[in-house]
Write a protein that holds these residues in place. Sequence first.
Motif, PDB file in Angstrom:
ATOM      1  N   THR A 168       5.911   7.983  12.114  1.00 20.38           N
ATOM      2  CA  THR A 168       5.793   6.735  11.369  1.00 20.38           C
ATOM      3  C   THR A 168       6.630   5.655  12.030  1.00 20.38           C
ATOM      4  N   THR A 174      15.916   2.920   1.764  1.00 19.01           N
ATOM      5  CA  THR A 174      14.459   2.994   1.873  1.00 19.01           C
ATOM      6  C   THR A 174      13.858   1.944   2.802  1.00 19.01           C
ATOM      7  N   ASN A 193       3.410  -4.063   6.897  1.00 18.96           N
ATOM      8  CA  ASN A 193       2.527  -3.198   6.138  1.00 18.96           C
ATOM      9  C   ASN A 193       1.155  -3.868   6.118  1.00 18.96           C
ATOM     10  N   VAL A 202      -1.436   3.095  -4.062  1.00 16.28           N
ATOM     11  CA  VAL A 202      -0.375   3.509  -3.142  1.00 16.28           C
ATOM     12  C   VAL A 202      -0.425   2.730  -1.839  1.00 16.28           C
ATOM     13  N   GLU A 208       8.817   9.315   4.560  1.00 20.85           N
ATOM     14  CA  GLU A 208      10.113  10.000   4.568  1.00 20.85           C
ATOM     15  C   GLU A 208      10.444  10.681   3.248  1.00 20.85           C
ATOM     16  N   THR A 264       2.104   4.040  -7.495  1.00 23.06           N
ATOM     17  CA  THR A 264       3.043   5.049  -7.005  1.00 23.06           C
ATOM     18  C   THR A 264       3.795   4.548  -5.791  1.00 23.06           C
ATOM     19  N   ARG A 283       9.068  -4.680   2.397  1.00 26.27           N
ATOM     20  CA  ARG A 283      10.087  -4.274   3.354  1.00 26.27           C
ATOM     21  C   ARG A 283      11.095  -5.395   3.590  1.00 26.27           C
ATOM     22  N   GLY A 294      -1.843  -1.399   4.184  1.00 26.71           N
ATOM     23  CA  GLY A 294      -1.208  -0.145   3.790  1.00 26.71           C
ATOM     24  C   GLY A 294      -0.761   0.706   4.971  1.00 26.71           C
ATOM     25  N   ILE A 325       8.558  -2.909  -6.548  1.00 21.83           N
ATOM     26  CA  ILE A 325       8.910  -2.929  -5.131  1.00 21.83           C
ATOM     27  C   ILE A 325       8.319  -4.191  -4.519  1.00 21.83           C
TER      28      ILE A 325
HETATM   29  C1  6R9 Z   1       3.082   6.490   0.802  1.00 21.11           C
HETATM   30  C2  6R9 Z   1       3.168   5.499   1.898  1.00 21.11           C
HETATM   31  C3  6R9 Z   1       5.868   3.354   2.981  1.00 21.11           C
HETATM   32  C4  6R9 Z   1       6.073   1.898   2.625  1.00 21.11           C
HETATM   33  C5  6R9 Z   1       7.163   1.700   1.624  1.00 21.11           C
HETATM   34  C6  6R9 Z   1       6.744   0.419   0.948  1.00 21.11           C
HETATM   35  C7  6R9 Z   1       5.229   0.515   0.931  1.00 21.11           C
HETATM   36  C8  6R9 Z   1       4.188   2.298  -0.538  1.00 21.11           C
HETATM   37  C9  6R9 Z   1       4.078   1.260  -2.445  1.00 21.11           C
HETATM   38  C10 6R9 Z   1       4.685   0.399  -1.508  1.00 21.11           C
HETATM   39  C11 6R9 Z   1       4.933  -1.231  -3.125  1.00 21.11           C
HETATM   40  C12 6R9 Z   1       3.905   0.770  -3.782  1.00 21.11           C
HETATM   41  N1  6R9 Z   1       4.729   1.071  -0.336  1.00 21.11           N
HETATM   42  N2  6R9 Z   1       3.771   2.416  -1.808  1.00 21.11           N
HETATM   43  N3  6R9 Z   1       5.114  -0.836  -1.853  1.00 21.11           N
HETATM   44  N4  6R9 Z   1       4.352  -0.477  -4.077  1.00 21.11           N
HETATM   45  N5  6R9 Z   1       3.304   1.500  -4.745  1.00 21.11           N
HETATM   46  O1  6R9 Z   1       2.546   4.474   1.849  1.00 21.11           O
HETATM   47  O2  6R9 Z   1       4.010   5.823   2.940  1.00 21.11           O
HETATM   48  O3  6R9 Z   1       3.014   4.814   5.037  1.00 21.11           O
HETATM   49  O4  6R9 Z   1       5.390   5.648   4.951  1.00 21.11           O
HETATM   50  O5  6R9 Z   1       4.712   3.535   3.786  1.00 21.11           O
HETATM   51  O6  6R9 Z   1       4.901   1.379   2.015  1.00 21.11           O
HETATM   52  O7  6R9 Z   1       7.130  -0.692   1.707  1.00 21.11           O
HETATM   53  O8  6R9 Z   1       8.427   1.616   2.248  1.00 21.11           O
HETATM   54  P1  6R9 Z   1       4.257   4.982   4.263  1.00 21.11           P
END
Ligand code: 6R9
Length: 633
Positions: A246, A481, A504, A368, A399, A394, A498, A507, A495
């Motif tokens: 990742t 995080t 992102n 997600v 990690e 979610t 970042r 996603g 949330i």
């Molecule tokens: C599971 C996945 C992680 C990063 C994470 C955050 C963002 C994931 C979120 C979300 C807001 C949610 N993130 N789910 N932000 N609401 N429900 O996506 O893993 O690809 O490692 O990404 O995604 O910024 O730190 P990964």
Amino acid sequence: MRIRTFDEYQAAYNHSVEDPEGFWAEIAQEFQWRKPWKKVLQWNFEKAETKWFPGGKLNITENALDRNVRERPNYPAIIWEPNDPNEPSVTFTYKMLHEYVCRFANVLKSNGVQKGDRVCIYMPMVPELAVAVLACARIGAIHSVVFGGFSAQSIADRINDSACSIVITSDGASRGNKQIPMKDTVDDALIGCPTVKKVIVLTHTRTAVSMLKGRDVWWEAEMKQVTSDCPAEEMDAEDPLFILYTSGSTGKPKGVVHTCGGYMVFAAYTFQNVFQYEPGDIHFCTADIGWITGHSYIVYGPLLTGATSLMFEGVPTYPDAGRFWDIVDKHKVNILYTAPTAIRSLMGFGLQPLEGKDLSSLRVLGSVGEPINEEAWHWYNEHIGKGNCPIVDTWWQTETGGILISPLAGITKTKPTYATLPLPGVQPILVDENGKEIEGNGVSGNLCIKFPWPGIIRTTWGDHERCRTNYFAAYPGLYFTGDGCLRDEDGYYRITGRVDDVLNVSGHRIGTAEVENAINMHTGVVESAVVGYPHDIKGQGIYAYVITESDPDHEVDLIRRDILATVSRIIGPIAKPDKIQFVKGLPKTRSGKIMRRILRKIAEGDVSNLGDTSTLLDPSVVDDIKSGALVEV
Ligand code: 6R9
């Protein structure tokens, strides 16, 4: 391990804080262990060390497969829906899946794979991808799945980082009306991978492929050579189960390592509680197994629960934008788990694709991967859930192995755009820039976790120090995080995205440094800086500022195209910048640091308030960049 009411949630939460080891030991006891653990937990966040259930012996596939074969042999484990809706879907019962996995595990063995070896898997979303993953786990080999959209170079980097000895792939992939060569891409990657001795190739699209004598073998031919009797390898709870690469804020992607025992407990616990799975439910997670969401909520979480997991090969817009709803209708899907990006893109097609589709089987909707905006949340709720399905937003990360903050479906009162409350066993904390805890409600800060949970990252492959500095050094004693977060008056978490240099995009996690390195590989590029900007569908788009050796005035479009081709080749199409602005200079401080804050503002179209620019080496570059900014007005 099952929580059914909000009172039970609160009681479980309190128990998990007062006696974390007792809490997790009770849950872990519900699984099948060959030998009990010696200790529940050993941890030291200063050193980035966490061990759950050390000394405990198990095999995750005995829990995901053998146990279900005994209890529900003819129950569907995986339903596979192909890219082409006119082709038949395929169902694997637990008995069939067990047999298939064992047979393929023997193929791995007969091709020299041993416990602890690393296996690279680069495959389309076909059942054999899940089979390959589980077959590795069966014999104690460590799988490293690489998402099918990555380039040959990215595959090679990942193979070399963990010295994989074998690659499992397929001739090609079908996505929408496109056929994508996979073996070809693997062949390109392997030019630079001396550790790979064997390649196993599944026949899927019947694309012509070259098969190298002595190295490449066919999946189907190999399967005929072996039996389906394959006892599971005994693993320690802390033996690695898989590596998943990742992006971080610096350097190349890192190999996040998860281990057998803790990951098993956490994937199953979160799956059951967040989605409130009931026997008979069909769970449809639209992610790709190449990402953590697919690992935990297509493969491991559902199978460890004895659930039915629906796997979809194609894309949401093929043959038309009603495909997800066709699948829900056809298979009577009860739980749908997807990403805000997909929701936003489908929203753009209006309500017509929903006409005539029976979505009444749906009971739970999940989101997600990125923050879900208010508009998408309401559309999902009203038009897909018909106001009857709780939305579980979610929050978690590669990690974290599984979901950390989320409503429990039908139990936690939801609130649009909020991931709501931590799962029992998860202790979030907000801190300011200096690492000081921000207490109380109605506050925001950087999101950290102060106590380990069983799914936490154990190390980054081959470089433990990187794991320590990335996650445990910013705020000593805490897991950081990388996300910013708000805790409202009700104590609900939202949330906000970042706070580091990780983008992102739809996603998908992409590091700005990775994209810059790829752009800089293009001939004539002197330097570049990449930032994210708000994008209606993707959530974030990629904006690149590029300095070239000569003035690109006359050939801007050509150079732009070539830079995109370079990024595609080095990383993959998902990392292609949406906008490239050619500039004469970048805003740097006297110490040579790029002031990304300014570049972000310009990319967002907010040029009126750039803050203090007096520390810049040459403040005039800012005016130059502003005047050429690629923003719609
Ligand atoms: C599971 C996945 C992680 C990063 C994470 C955050 C963002 C994931 C979120 C979300 C807001 C949610 N993130 N789910 N932000 N609401 N429900 O996506 O893993 O690809 O490692 O990404 O995604 O910024 O730190 P990964």
